[in-house]
Structures are given as structure tokens and as C-alpha cells.
Write a protein that holds these residues in place. Structure first.
Motif, PDB file in Angstrom:
ATOM      1  N   GLY A   1     -33.319 -27.652 -28.620  1.00  0.00           N
ATOM      2  CA  GLY A   1     -33.881 -27.853 -27.292  1.00  0.00           C
ATOM      3  C   GLY A   1     -32.939 -28.678 -26.438  1.00  0.00           C
ATOM      4  N   PHE A   2     -33.167 -28.636 -25.120  1.00  0.00           N
ATOM      5  CA  PHE A   2     -32.398 -29.483 -24.215  1.00  0.00           C
ATOM      6  C   PHE A   2     -33.305 -29.883 -23.061  1.00  0.00           C
ATOM      7  N   ASP A   3     -32.918 -30.995 -22.422  1.00  0.00           N
ATOM      8  CA  ASP A   3     -33.763 -31.468 -21.318  1.00  0.00           C
ATOM      9  C   ASP A   3     -33.004 -31.456 -19.999  1.00  0.00           C
TER      10      ASP A   3
ATOM     11  N   HIS B   1     -29.480 -33.759 -22.389  1.00  0.00           N
ATOM     12  CA  HIS B   1     -29.598 -34.169 -23.785  1.00  0.00           C
ATOM     13  C   HIS B   1     -29.977 -32.966 -24.637  1.00  0.00           C
ATOM     14  N   ARG B   2     -29.379 -32.929 -25.810  1.00  0.00           N
ATOM     15  CA  ARG B   2     -29.517 -31.811 -26.730  1.00  0.00           C
ATOM     16  C   ARG B   2     -30.228 -32.277 -27.979  1.00  0.00           C
ATOM     17  N   LEU B   3     -31.143 -31.457 -28.451  1.00  0.00           N
ATOM     18  CA  LEU B   3     -31.812 -31.721 -29.723  1.00  0.00           C
ATOM     19  C   LEU B   3     -31.333 -30.677 -30.709  1.00  0.00           C
ATOM     20  N   GLY B   4     -30.656 -31.132 -31.755  1.00  0.00           N
ATOM     21  CA  GLY B   4     -30.170 -30.218 -32.781  1.00  0.00           C
ATOM     22  C   GLY B   4     -31.158 -30.119 -33.929  1.00  0.00           C
ATOM     23  N   MET B   5     -30.680 -29.616 -35.049  1.00  0.00           N
ATOM     24  CA  MET B   5     -31.548 -29.444 -36.218  1.00  0.00           C
ATOM     25  C   MET B   5     -31.737 -30.747 -36.992  1.00  0.00           C
ATOM     26  N   GLY B   6     -30.954 -31.762 -36.661  1.00  0.00           N
ATOM     27  CA  GLY B   6     -31.158 -33.061 -37.302  1.00  0.00           C
ATOM     28  C   GLY B   6     -30.074 -33.468 -38.280  1.00  0.00           C
TER      29      GLY B   6
ATOM     30  N   HIS C   1     -35.666 -25.124 -22.869  1.00  0.00           N
ATOM     31  CA  HIS C   1     -35.618 -26.259 -21.942  1.00  0.00           C
ATOM     32  C   HIS C   1     -36.959 -26.983 -21.909  1.00  0.00           C
ATOM     33  N   VAL C   2     -36.896 -28.314 -21.961  1.00  0.00           N
ATOM     34  CA  VAL C   2     -38.071 -29.162 -21.752  1.00  0.00           C
ATOM     35  C   VAL C   2     -37.676 -30.226 -20.729  1.00  0.00           C
ATOM     36  N   ASP C   3     -38.661 -30.857 -20.101  1.00  0.00           N
ATOM     37  CA  ASP C   3     -38.348 -31.860 -19.071  1.00  0.00           C
ATOM     38  C   ASP C   3     -37.594 -33.047 -19.650  1.00  0.00           C
ATOM     39  N   LYS C   4     -38.111 -33.615 -20.755  1.00  0.00           N
ATOM     40  CA  LYS C   4     -37.496 -34.817 -21.306  1.00  0.00           C
ATOM     41  C   LYS C   4     -37.649 -34.842 -22.820  1.00  0.00           C
ATOM     42  N   LEU C   5     -36.544 -35.073 -23.499  1.00  0.00           N
ATOM     43  CA  LEU C   5     -36.538 -35.185 -24.958  1.00  0.00           C
ATOM     44  C   LEU C   5     -36.484 -36.655 -25.366  1.00  0.00           C
ATOM     45  N   PRO C   6     -37.063 -36.998 -26.510  1.00  0.00           N
ATOM     46  CA  PRO C   6     -36.824 -38.337 -27.057  1.00  0.00           C
ATOM     47  C   PRO C   6     -35.394 -38.381 -27.591  1.00  0.00           C
TER      48      PRO C   6
ATOM     49  N   PRO D   1     -29.494 -17.619 -20.378  1.00  0.00           N
ATOM     50  CA  PRO D   1     -29.367 -16.290 -19.780  1.00  0.00           C
ATOM     51  C   PRO D   1     -29.569 -16.267 -18.269  1.00  0.00           C
ATOM     52  N   SER D   2     -30.327 -17.222 -17.724  1.00  0.00           N
ATOM     53  CA  SER D   2     -30.617 -17.175 -16.290  1.00  0.00           C
ATOM     54  C   SER D   2     -29.962 -18.279 -15.476  1.00  0.00           C
ATOM     55  N   GLN D   3     -29.321 -19.247 -16.136  1.00  0.00           N
ATOM     56  CA  GLN D   3     -28.872 -20.422 -15.387  1.00  0.00           C
ATOM     57  C   GLN D   3     -27.696 -21.112 -16.075  1.00  0.00           C
ATOM     58  N   ILE D   4     -26.848 -21.737 -15.241  1.00  0.00           N
ATOM     59  CA  ILE D   4     -25.813 -22.631 -15.759  1.00  0.00           C
ATOM     60  C   ILE D   4     -26.228 -24.044 -15.359  1.00  0.00           C
ATOM     61  N   TRP D   5     -26.556 -24.833 -16.340  1.00  0.00           N
ATOM     62  CA  TRP D   5     -26.932 -26.241 -16.105  1.00  0.00           C
ATOM     63  C   TRP D   5     -25.658 -27.063 -16.158  1.00  0.00           C
TER      64      TRP D   5
END
Length: 195
Positions: free
Chosen positions: A129-131, A135-140, A169-174, A188-192
Motif C-alpha cells: 500500500g501507499f499513502d 509512504h510505502r507499506l511493504g510485506m514487512g 492507495h490509502v489516505d494515511k499509513l502508520p 495505471p491511472s496516475q503518476i504520484w
């Protein structure tokens, strides 16, 4: 209720695994179109990617597009001696493959095919996931955070670019102190872009 990192992982992995194969295929084609617009990909000679697993955005069309552009591609291999670290090995149609401990295909270890990470132009990073702040959330496992730490500290070396489905995409990740935010994430739809 505040979701834990593990809760986010479960929710987002479930969402991306629910994507129909037609949606997955179109997303992989759209990813190529998005990346083709970026000067980083246009100018790169050495690009590290990964082979998709667990509902991740399919990277094979992007890899094949890079080959057609005359770019060299590399895949991550779990380092056999340095725990929690990655090596990057050259990858083409003839590369012998094996499965690693996570049952993910990777090139068979061959020292002649290793490229030092600092010689890569781009490292395309997988993510769960990413916010909205990059910030990126990986597999850990922390493999990519360790790989990207020199770039994060100095701003030099291969540019990390995340690849993800829009539904990741989520608004905010811990976040944790060791998490490395990404300067750019392509869906696929956006470049952040946070540069």
C-alpha cells in the motif's frame, strides 16, 4: 479505530487479489503507457523491476517494453549470506529461474550477472500500500527499505519508483522510523510525484 500495519496489509492484499484478470491485464498495459511518459524511464539504461506475485500489478509487459527500448532489466534476488538484503541480477528471456523461500521466482544466483545497486538507474519497488505522502507499506521484510536507505540519506544512486494498482492507495499509513518514502509512484491511472 486505527488500523495496524498488518490490518492494512490484509485489507489491501484482499482488494488487489479480487481484481479480475481482465482488469489486471488492462492495468499492466496502462502501467506501460504511464512509465513511457517518464523521463526517468526514457533516459535509463539499467532498470530493476520484480516479477509480480500475490495480485501485484503485472510487470511483464513493462519488462518487455523496456527490452524493446534497448534497456537492460534486473530482478531482485535474496542475498544468500547478508540476511535481509537484496542482490540484483540481469534478467532476459533466457535467464534460468528458481523459486526463493517466499515462492517468488528469481534469477538463479550467478555472480557474473550481478549489478551493484548503485549502478542501477531505477529501482521499481513493489508495495502492498501507499499513502498520499509517498509512504510505502511493504510485506514487512524490510528488503527494499535497506536497499533504498543509501539513496534516502544521500539523494544519490538509483531512483526508487513504486508500482501499484490504484486500489492500493490509502489516505494515511502508520509509518515507522525505518520506512523509506518514495519520490514517485506509478499506478495505471496516475503518476504520484512528491519531488
Amino acid at each position: 479505530m486505527v488500523l495496524s500495519r498488518q490490518d492494512f496489509r490484509k485489507q489491501i492484499r484482499f482488494k488487489r487479489n479480487q481484481l479480475h484478470s481482465d482488469v489486471q491485464f488492462q492495468a499492466s498495459m496502462d502501467l506501460v503507457s504511464q512509465c513511457a511518459q517518464l523521463t526517468e524511464f526514457q533516459n535509463a539504461k539499467h532498470v530493476a523491476l520484480y516479477l509480480s506475485a500475490d495480485g501485484e500489478l503485472i510487470t511483464t509487459p513493462l519488462i518487455e517494453w523496456l527490452w524493446r527500448q534497448g534497456k537492460k532489466t534486473y530482478l531482485p534476488v535474496i542475498h544468500p549470506f547478508s540476511q535481509g538484503h537484496l542482490l540484483f541480477l540481469h534478467y532476459d528471456q533466457n535467464t534460468p529461474m528458481v523459486f526463493n523461500r517466499y515462492y517468488i521466482a528469481e534469477p538463479k544466483l550467478d555472480q557474473t550477472q550481478i549489478i551493484p545497486a548503485q549502478q542501477l538507474d531505477i529501482i521499481c519497488t513493489p508495495l502492498v500500500g501507499f499513502d498520499s505522502t509517498g509512504h510505502r507499506l511493504g510485506m514487512g521484510g524490510g528488503y527494499y527499505d535497506r536497499t533504498l536507505e543509501p539513496w534516502f540519506k544521500t539523494g544519490h544512486g538509483p531512483k526508487p519508483i513504486g508500482l501499484a494498482h490504484d486500489c492500493q492507495h490509502v489516505d494515511k499509513l502508520p509509518i515507522e522510523s525505518w520506512d523509506i518514502p518514495l519520490p514517485k509512484i506509478v499506478t495505471p491511472s496516475q503518476i504520484w510525484d512528491w519531488e
